[in-house]
Design a protein around this motif. Structure first.
Motif, mmCIF file in Angstrom:
data_model
loop_
_atom_site.group_PDB
_atom_site.id
_atom_site.type_symbol
_atom_site.label_atom_id
_atom_site.label_comp_id
_atom_site.label_asym_id
_atom_site.label_seq_id
_atom_site.Cartn_x
_atom_site.Cartn_y
_atom_site.Cartn_z
ATOM 1 N N GLU A 1 0.816 -1.228 0.000
ATOM 2 C CA GLU A 1 0.000 0.000 0.000
ATOM 3 C C GLU A 1 0.850 1.279 0.000
ATOM 4 N N GLN A 2 2.032 1.223 -0.582
ATOM 5 C CA GLN A 2 2.900 2.392 -0.711
ATOM 6 C C GLN A 2 2.806 2.901 -2.148
ATOM 7 N N LEU A 3 1.748 3.617 -2.432
ATOM 8 C CA LEU A 3 1.450 4.050 -3.792
ATOM 9 C C LEU A 3 2.533 4.965 -4.352
ATOM 10 N N PHE A 4 3.003 5.926 -3.564
ATOM 11 C CA PHE A 4 3.994 6.887 -4.046
ATOM 12 C C PHE A 4 5.291 6.178 -4.452
ATOM 13 N N THR A 5 5.756 5.250 -3.626
ATOM 14 C CA THR A 5 6.983 4.503 -3.932
ATOM 15 C C THR A 5 6.787 3.637 -5.168
ATOM 16 N N ALA A 6 5.645 2.985 -5.256
ATOM 17 C CA ALA A 6 5.353 2.143 -6.417
ATOM 18 C C ALA A 6 5.318 2.981 -7.692
ATOM 19 N N ALA A 7 4.741 4.169 -7.601
ATOM 20 C CA ALA A 7 4.671 5.047 -8.764
ATOM 21 C C ALA A 7 6.067 5.495 -9.192
ATOM 22 N N GLN A 8 6.916 5.846 -8.234
ATOM 23 C CA GLN A 8 8.278 6.281 -8.557
ATOM 24 C C GLN A 8 9.069 5.157 -9.220
ATOM 25 N N THR B 1 -0.291 0.485 -16.029
ATOM 26 C CA THR B 1 0.214 0.789 -14.690
ATOM 27 C C THR B 1 0.063 2.269 -14.376
ATOM 28 N N GLN B 2 0.231 3.122 -15.370
ATOM 29 C CA GLN B 2 0.030 4.551 -15.146
ATOM 30 C C GLN B 2 -1.434 4.826 -14.805
ATOM 31 N N ALA B 3 -2.330 4.112 -15.453
ATOM 32 C CA ALA B 3 -3.755 4.260 -15.125
ATOM 33 C C ALA B 3 -4.029 3.777 -13.700
ATOM 34 N N GLY B 4 -3.361 2.706 -13.290
ATOM 35 C CA GLY B 4 -3.515 2.219 -11.923
ATOM 36 C C GLY B 4 -2.989 3.207 -10.903
ATOM 37 N N VAL B 5 -1.896 3.880 -11.232
ATOM 38 C CA VAL B 5 -1.361 4.910 -10.340
ATOM 39 C C VAL B 5 -2.348 6.070 -10.249
ATOM 40 N N GLN B 6 -2.890 6.487 -11.382
ATOM 41 C CA GLN B 6 -3.846 7.596 -11.406
ATOM 42 C C GLN B 6 -5.094 7.263 -10.592
#
Length: 126
Positions: free
Chosen positions: A46-53, A88-93
């Motif tokens: 559940e670390q969205l910011f780290t996963a996005a980076q 994956t970008q859509a999942g981050v959004q």
């Protein structure tokens, strides 16, 4: 006798080129796959910011090598990777870590398929 040595040199050059290609693709794919594995772990925690980076880092590395990869790998496989990055970008959004982890798993599979397509074997020789 000159023809024999010319054939040996040519065979050696082709083999060396094939091994270099395998090394280059393997190195690129392993770097991208490692970043995606870390991103998937972060998404599962559940670390969205780290996963996005980490996803952006993997995409940047892919884009740096995309020209070479498009010269040696089929466009169909590369399209799967591009589509995976878009998903994956859509999942981050969307901010959904569960969906992002699933999309990252699919993207890792597509990236790993790039290496499998370049594996040395009878299929790639003939």
């Amino acid at each position: 006798m000159k023809r024999f040595w010319a054939a040996v040199v040519l065979l050696f050059a082709v083999a060396a080129g094939g091994l270099y290609n395998l090394f280059a693709v393997s190195d690129t794919v392993s770097g991208i796959s490692a970043a995606l594995a870390q991103a998937q772990d972060a998404a599962q925690e559940e670390q969205l910011f780290t996963a996005a980076q980490l996803t952006v880092q993997a995409q940047h590395e892919y884009q740096q090598h995309e020209t070479y990869l498009s010269a040696v790998i089929s466009e169909k496989l590369l399209d799967e990777v591009r589509l995976g990055f878009a998903r994956t970008q859509a999942g981050v959004q969307a901010g959904d870590c569960t969906q992002l982890a699933l999309e990252l798993a699919g993207l890792r599979q597509a990236v790993d398929d790039l290496l499998r397509s370049e594996a040395i074997g009878m299929k790639n020789i003939f």
